[in-house]
Design a protein around this motif. Structure first.
Motif, PDB file in Angstrom:
ATOM      1  N   ASN A   1      -3.789  11.905   4.929  1.00 51.45           N
ATOM      2  CA  ASN A   1      -3.580  10.792   4.977  1.00 51.45           C
ATOM      3  C   ASN A   1      -3.572   9.516   3.932  1.00 51.45           C
ATOM      4  OD1 ASN A   1      -1.096  12.752   6.934  1.00 51.45           O
ATOM      5  ND2 ASN A   1      -2.161  10.918   8.916  1.00 51.45           N
TER       6      ASN A   1
ATOM      7  N   GLN B   1      -5.387  10.216   1.650  1.00 49.64           N
ATOM      8  CA  GLN B   1      -5.439  10.387   0.265  1.00 49.64           C
ATOM      9  C   GLN B   1      -4.593  10.186  -0.150  1.00 49.64           C
ATOM     10  OE1 GLN B   1      -8.032  10.698  -1.262  1.00 49.64           O
ATOM     11  NE2 GLN B   1      -6.845  10.749  -3.655  1.00 49.64           N
ATOM     12  N   LEU B   2      -3.133  10.230   0.621  1.00 47.82           N
ATOM     13  CA  LEU B   2      -1.309  10.467   0.185  1.00 47.82           C
ATOM     14  C   LEU B   2      -1.609   8.552   0.049  1.00 47.82           C
ATOM     15  CD1 LEU B   2       1.397  11.295  -0.466  1.00 47.82           C
ATOM     16  CD2 LEU B   2       1.723  11.062   2.564  1.00 47.82           C
TER      17      LEU B   2
ATOM     18  N   ASN C   1      -3.340   7.587  -3.414  1.00 50.63           N
ATOM     19  CA  ASN C   1      -2.400   8.018  -4.379  1.00 50.63           C
ATOM     20  C   ASN C   1      -1.469   7.117  -5.301  1.00 50.63           C
ATOM     21  OD1 ASN C   1      -4.584   9.731  -4.288  1.00 50.63           O
ATOM     22  ND2 ASN C   1      -3.485  12.052  -3.806  1.00 50.63           N
ATOM     23  N   ASP C   2      -0.901   7.228  -4.015  1.00 54.61           N
ATOM     24  CA  ASP C   2       0.595   6.363  -4.566  1.00 54.61           C
ATOM     25  C   ASP C   2       0.498   4.470  -4.817  1.00 54.61           C
ATOM     26  OD1 ASP C   2       2.437   7.957  -3.654  1.00 54.61           O
ATOM     27  OD2 ASP C   2       2.624   7.852  -1.174  1.00 54.61           O
TER      28      ASP C   2
ATOM     29  N   SER D   1       4.173   5.255   2.235  1.00 50.14           N
ATOM     30  CA  SER D   1       3.329   6.713   2.232  1.00 50.14           C
ATOM     31  C   SER D   1       2.804   6.354   3.433  1.00 50.14           C
ATOM     32  CB  SER D   1       2.739   6.080   1.210  1.00 50.14           C
ATOM     33  OG  SER D   1       2.325   5.386   0.161  1.00 50.14           O
TER      34      SER D   1
ATOM     35  N   LYS E   1       5.788   9.027   4.642  1.00 55.31           N
ATOM     36  CA  LYS E   1       5.109  10.454   3.650  1.00 55.31           C
ATOM     37  C   LYS E   1       4.162  11.064   5.011  1.00 55.31           C
ATOM     38  CE  LYS E   1       7.215   9.450  -0.752  1.00 55.31           C
ATOM     39  NZ  LYS E   1       6.953   9.266  -1.812  1.00 55.31           N
ATOM     40  N   ALA E   2       4.002   9.967   4.801  1.00 47.72           N
ATOM     41  CA  ALA E   2       1.774  10.802   6.021  1.00 47.72           C
ATOM     42  C   ALA E   2       2.605  11.521   7.365  1.00 47.72           C
ATOM     43  CB  ALA E   2       1.232   9.621   5.530  1.00 47.72           C
TER      44      ALA E   2
END
Length: 367
Positions: free
Chosen positions: A209, A211-212, A215-216, A350, A353-354
């Motif tokens: 989560n 890392q997501l 990245n975003d 993000s 999304k996570a």
């Protein structure tokens, strides 16, 4: 149907408010280290590549990259400041000449026969009024002159106040800069250790989560600067073309300088264009006044129209949501809200999304 347990709802609300308030309180205290963390993330891969390619110690590779960054930033700042001083000195000298010419024209106008005749007619009209009305007119004229004098004093005081604030900011900005550079060095030096320690502290699902979100957020940050570069380039190009059409000397240099100034917070092209329009008006160069005014309006409109679209395409967001984020950020945080608003939206997206919001909702419903 399951009802919301009010205790868990209040607990989650309290935690969220505590995080927000803590962030608002700690941000002014920790922002040099946040800048250092962001810079360390940016230079991590180039530092690692330089370290392995030239077989350098990591600390030396970090110092080389930091020196490169400092050299680029310092060079750009010196170029901006030098060019701004040259242009502002030219504008100030033109403004003084224009003011002297304007005062001379006013003196000639006041001594002309038409003006004296008009004053005699005004005096005859006033003498025909009642004494009370004459006192009222004279009092209003006196108040008008006093108001103009006070406005001039307030303008001068505001200008000097801004200069004092700018000078007072320089030591704090310098110390912040060096603290950010030092924190960048130490974070980049132990970057892999810190990342491995974070991996050991958190479960694998949580790391995915994080890392997501990371990245975003990185995509949003780089996208923001790419968008600003595109906007600055468009501004510079428009000004160059407009000044060439108006047959202004040094159109390329002025366009480049205004494009770079457009990137600086609280300034923009108006800091050069508006005094230029005023000088042209005082000099009775109405063709230049119309041309510069139209050019300034085009630049402002094009930037306002393109900013949400470019931000949306480079960051990868919906244009309407990006426009809302820009406006809300501007209202809450001022100029910096133009960056903070879209970044906060990216973070929320993000987290969505996570699955963080789903997990919080599940906790509130089921415990």
């Amino acid at each position: 149907m399951n009802h919301l347990p009010i205790e868990r709802f209040y607990f989650v609300t309290f935690i969220i408010l505590a995080i927000i308030l803590s962030g608002l309180y700690l941000l002014p205290l920790l922002y040099p280290f946040i800048i250092g963390l962001i810079l360390a993330m940016i230079i991590h891969q180039p530092v690692t590549a330089l370290q392995h390619r030239l077989l350098l110690p990591r600390w030396l590779a970090i110092i080389l990259w930091l020196l490169l960054l400092i050299s680029i930033i310092t060079g750009i700042m010196i170029l901006l400041i030098t060019q701004a001083i040259l242009e502002l000195s030219t504008l100030s000298s033109k403004l003084l000449v224009s003011i002297d010419r304007f005062i001379h024209q006013m003196n000639q106008q006041l001594q002309s026969s038409e003006w004296l005749q008009w004053m005699e007619q005004l005096e005859q009209i006033l003498t025909g009024f009642s004494p009370q009305l004459q006192e009222t007119v004279q009092g209003n004229l006196g108040e008008l002159l006093t108001s103009l004098g006070n406005s001039l004093k307030n303008l001068i005081s505001a200008i000097f106040g801004q200069l004092v604030k700018f000078v007072a900011v320089i030591p704090n900005a310098t110390s912040t800069f060096f603290i950010a550079i030092l924190s960048t060095f130490f974070i980049a030096l132990d970057y892999d250790k810190l990342r491995d320690r974070l991996h050991r502290m958190l479960p694998a699902e949580r790391m995915m989560n994080i890392q997501l979100v990371y990245n975003d957020l990185r995509q949003a940050l780089f996208g923001f600067f790419r968008a600003q570069f595109k906007l600055v380039s468009v501004t510079a190009l428009l000004i160059m073309v407009g000044l060439l059409f108006l047959q202004v000397e040094h159109a390329f240099t002025i366009g480049m300088m205004m494009g770079m100034i457009d990137f600086i917070p609280y300034l923009g092209v108006g800091v050069i264009m508006l005094p230029w329009i005023l000088i042209s008006f005082i000099e009775n160069d109405y063709t230049m006044v119309m041309g510069l005014s139209i050019l300034f309006g085009i630049v402002v409109l094009v930037r306002q129209f393109m900013e949400p679209r470019i931000m949306a395409t480079t960051i990868g967001l919906n244009p309407l949501i990006t426009l809302i984020a820009l406006f809300v950020g501007l209202q809450l945080f001022g100029f910096w809200g133009l960056m903070i608003g879209p970044i906060l939206y990216v973070i929320l997206l993000s987290l969505w999304k996570a699955g963080i919001f789903h997990e919080v909702w599940s906790y509130i419903r089921n415990g």
